[in-house]
Design a protein around this motif. Structure first.
Motif, short mmCIF file in Angstrom:
data_model
loop_
_atom_site.label_atom_id
_atom_site.label_comp_id
_atom_site.label_asym_id
_atom_site.label_seq_id
_atom_site.Cartn_x
_atom_site.Cartn_y
_atom_site.Cartn_z
N ILE A 102 2.06 3.13 -5.96
CA ILE A 102 2.13 2.05 -4.99
C ILE A 102 0.74 1.83 -4.41
O ILE A 102 0.00 2.78 -4.16
CB ILE A 102 3.15 2.40 -3.87
N ASN A 103 0.38 0.57 -4.23
CA ASN A 103 -0.92 0.23 -3.66
C ASN A 103 -1.11 0.90 -2.30
O ASN A 103 -0.17 0.97 -1.49
CB ASN A 103 -1.06 -1.29 -3.51
N TRP A 104 -2.34 1.31 -2.03
CA TRP A 104 -2.62 2.03 -0.78
C TRP A 104 -2.12 1.27 0.45
O TRP A 104 -1.52 1.84 1.35
CB TRP A 104 -4.13 2.28 -0.65
N GLY A 105 -2.35 -0.04 0.49
CA GLY A 105 -2.05 -0.82 1.68
C GLY A 105 -0.58 -1.01 1.95
O GLY A 105 -0.21 -1.49 3.03
N THR A 106 0.29 -0.64 1.00
CA THR A 106 1.73 -0.84 1.21
C THR A 106 2.51 0.48 1.16
O THR A 106 3.73 0.47 1.08
CB THR A 106 2.31 -1.83 0.18
N ARG A 107 1.80 1.59 1.20
CA ARG A 107 2.48 2.89 1.25
C ARG A 107 2.96 3.18 2.67
O ARG A 107 2.39 2.67 3.64
CB ARG A 107 1.52 4.01 0.81
N THR A 108 3.98 4.01 2.79
CA THR A 108 4.48 4.40 4.11
C THR A 108 4.77 5.90 4.16
O THR A 108 5.09 6.52 3.15
CB THR A 108 5.78 3.66 4.48
N GLU A 109 4.63 6.45 5.34
CA GLU A 109 4.98 7.85 5.57
C GLU A 109 6.49 7.97 5.77
O GLU A 109 7.17 7.00 6.08
CB GLU A 109 4.25 8.36 6.82
N CYS A 110 6.97 9.19 5.62
CA CYS A 110 8.40 9.48 5.85
C CYS A 110 8.52 10.56 6.92
O CYS A 110 7.79 11.57 6.89
CB CYS A 110 9.07 9.94 4.56
#
Length: 521
Positions: A102-110
């Motif tokens: 996934i592109n860096w700018g659209t990753r999310t933490e959990c």
């Protein structure tokens, strides 16, 4: 000749109530109430995890623009007064780094760790904006997911990678998924004092883009898989006495809500599948915490202009048949929105603002939307952000700029407050003849009217044409002496700018390419 020049001069002063030769007269029908409005909103997706960690000054400016209902000393609104805020619950692609695909700018933490424990320091920037919204009066919050946590997915990722059109959730992890969502609801309230009133557990499960993996978090799902997940989430919420409402289905296209579009029956007919008792395998109408309401996105349905109306009429017919309410919960500009050049390249002007205002109008009038929600609150060089961000090289700070798009949404969100009632409108031409569907000229004037819970009225008028348009209005069986006017246009500083006052039955000239809101005092 002098007479004509004088008339032209008067008509150019479009903030004033003036005389006119030709006009459209609108009668606001207090005897014909329509839907009760709820919220206007946008999401924190992909930007607030950074901006929520920027300097306090930048955070405060963005929060003021989005949430403030205050005016400055000149009566100018400080912000657009969004009344609900959408929080993207992350799936854990950020922790996977480049392995996430996934592109860096659209990753999310959990929030959840691989061992089942929780880290309540995750998603800190987004959580900061939950608090900034609450400080400015927002008291309704919605949590949404694009993918289940990576620990539960079939491919170990938060994106689909071409694995087919079924839910990227292990069969043995449906209960774990429900427990995770209940934990997030309780955890954020405990640690941040923010209660999520609504939860959307799936996002665009019918979207054909979701099947291949678009380098952002997402998963398809069939209606049966969604029903299974929602029933288990409901069961877990009931067990813990959580009253958060579970919303389905964040459909990617209206056509999937009442039929099928670029998919099959397993991922279409959402209204019928979830709210017709005959659909025994998927019926959710008797499920605790699930309101008789469906949520969907207006992407791909906004052009050509005939579709803008006709798809929404079809949607409303099906909603009414099954007695289901509707929220429009996400949209931005896509490639098929050719009238304004597609999604690429940010646009600060009324070109995009008017196009979106026309969508809002049609969603409210023809689809009966009770809530209208934009996609990203803040974005980059694409027509998906209300606010444009310019991060520094390290993404540790940056600059932000407002847009006419944001302020045009404010013509609705700032003045149409939760529980306002939309009223029917009759339009007449200069000869007194009723104009069929005269409240909606998609290339000229479009008008909607609302009575707020506090008794104040708000009338929103879009002038899509490149000429000033003259109109008057009358509230049926009421006489309100004074109205204040606000305008958003490309003119300098016209961003919900107060432009004077007017009275009922007087002629008002609505400036070309503008959105005007008239508010009773």
């Amino acid at each position: 000749m002098k007479k004509e020049l004088l008339l032209l001069t008067i008509m150019s002063v479009s903030s004033l109530c003036v005389g006119a030769k030709e006009k459209t007269s609108y009668i606001i029908q207090t005897s014909n109430p329509k839907q009760q409005m709820e919220y206007f909103s946008a999401s924190d997706a992909w930007s607030m995890f950074r901006i929520g960690l920027w300097s306090k000054e930048k955070q405060e400016q963005v929060a003021d623009w989005l949430f403030s209902t205050e005016n400055d000393e000149n009566g100018q609104p400080k912000g657009i007064g969004l009344s609900l805020w959408r929080f993207n619950v992350g799936a854990g692609s950020a922790e996977q780094g480049d392995d996430s695909q996934i592109n860096w700018g659209t990753r999310t933490e959990c929030f959840r760790n691989a061992d089942g424990s929780y880290n309540w320091n995750k998603q800190q920037g987004q959580r900061n904006f939950l608090k900034l919204a609450k400080e400015r009066g927002v008291n309704r919050f919605l949590a949404f997911l694009n993918s289940p946590p990576v620990y539960f997915t079939k491919n170990g990722l938060a994106t689909n990678t071409g694995r087919g059109g079924t839910f990227n959730l292990k069969d043995e992890c449906y209960d774990d998924f429900a427990v995770f969502l209940a934990d997030v609801i309780e955890g954020v309230e405990k640690h941040d004092g923010i209660k999520f009133n609504y939860l959307c557990p799936v996002n665009e499960p019918d979207g054909h883009w979701n099947w291949l993996g678009p380098k952002q978090e997402g998963s398809p799902a069939t209606n049966r898989e969604i029903a299974r997940a929602v029933r288990l989430i409901s069961k877990e919420f009931v067990k813990r006495n959580i009253d958060t409402q579970i919303l389905v289905n964040e459909s990617s296209d209206y056509r999937c809500m009442f039929g099928t579009h670029m998919t099959d029956w397993q991922r279409g007919y959402h209204i019928q599948s979830f709210f017709n008792p005959d659909s025994t395998a998927t019926y959710l109408g008797d499920t605790p915490n699930v309101p008789r309401m469906i949520v969907g996105h207006s992407y791909w349905t906004n052009t050509p202009v005939d579709n803008l109306r006709n798809f929404r009429v079809q949607l409303k017919d099906t909603l009414d048949k099954y007695n289901v309410k509707f929220w429009q919960t996400e949209t931005c500009i896509m490639g098929n929105d050719e009238e304004i050049g597609g999604g690429g390249g940010y646009d600060f002007t009324m070109k995009t603002a008017l196009y979106v205002a026309r969508i809002i109008h049609h969603d409210i009038v023809y689809a009966g939307a009770k809530s209208w929600q934009w996609w990203r609150a803040v974005g980059g060089d694409y027509k998906d952000g209300l606010i444009r961000e310019y991060p520094n090289e390290n993404n540790t700070d940056g600059e932000v700029a407002d847009s006419r798009l944001m302020w045009a949404l404010g013509n609705y969100s700032r003045f149409i407050r939760p529980n306002a009632i939309r009223m029917g409108v009759i339009a007449k031409n200069e000869n007194g003849e009723v104009i069929p569907e005269g409240d909606t000229d998609p290339t000229g004037l479009m008008l909607t009217a609302y009575k707020n819970e506090n008794g104040k009225w708000s009338i929103v008028i879009i002038n899509y044409s490149d000429k000033d348009k003259d109109m008057s209005f009358d509230i049926e069986n009421k006489k309100i002496k004074k109205w204040k006017m606000y305008r958003t246009s490309d003119a300098e500083n016209e961003k919900l700018k107060p432009i004077g006052s007017c009275k009922e039955n007087e002629t008002i000239s609505i400036a070309a390419r503008s959105v005007v809101t008239i508010v009773s005092e």
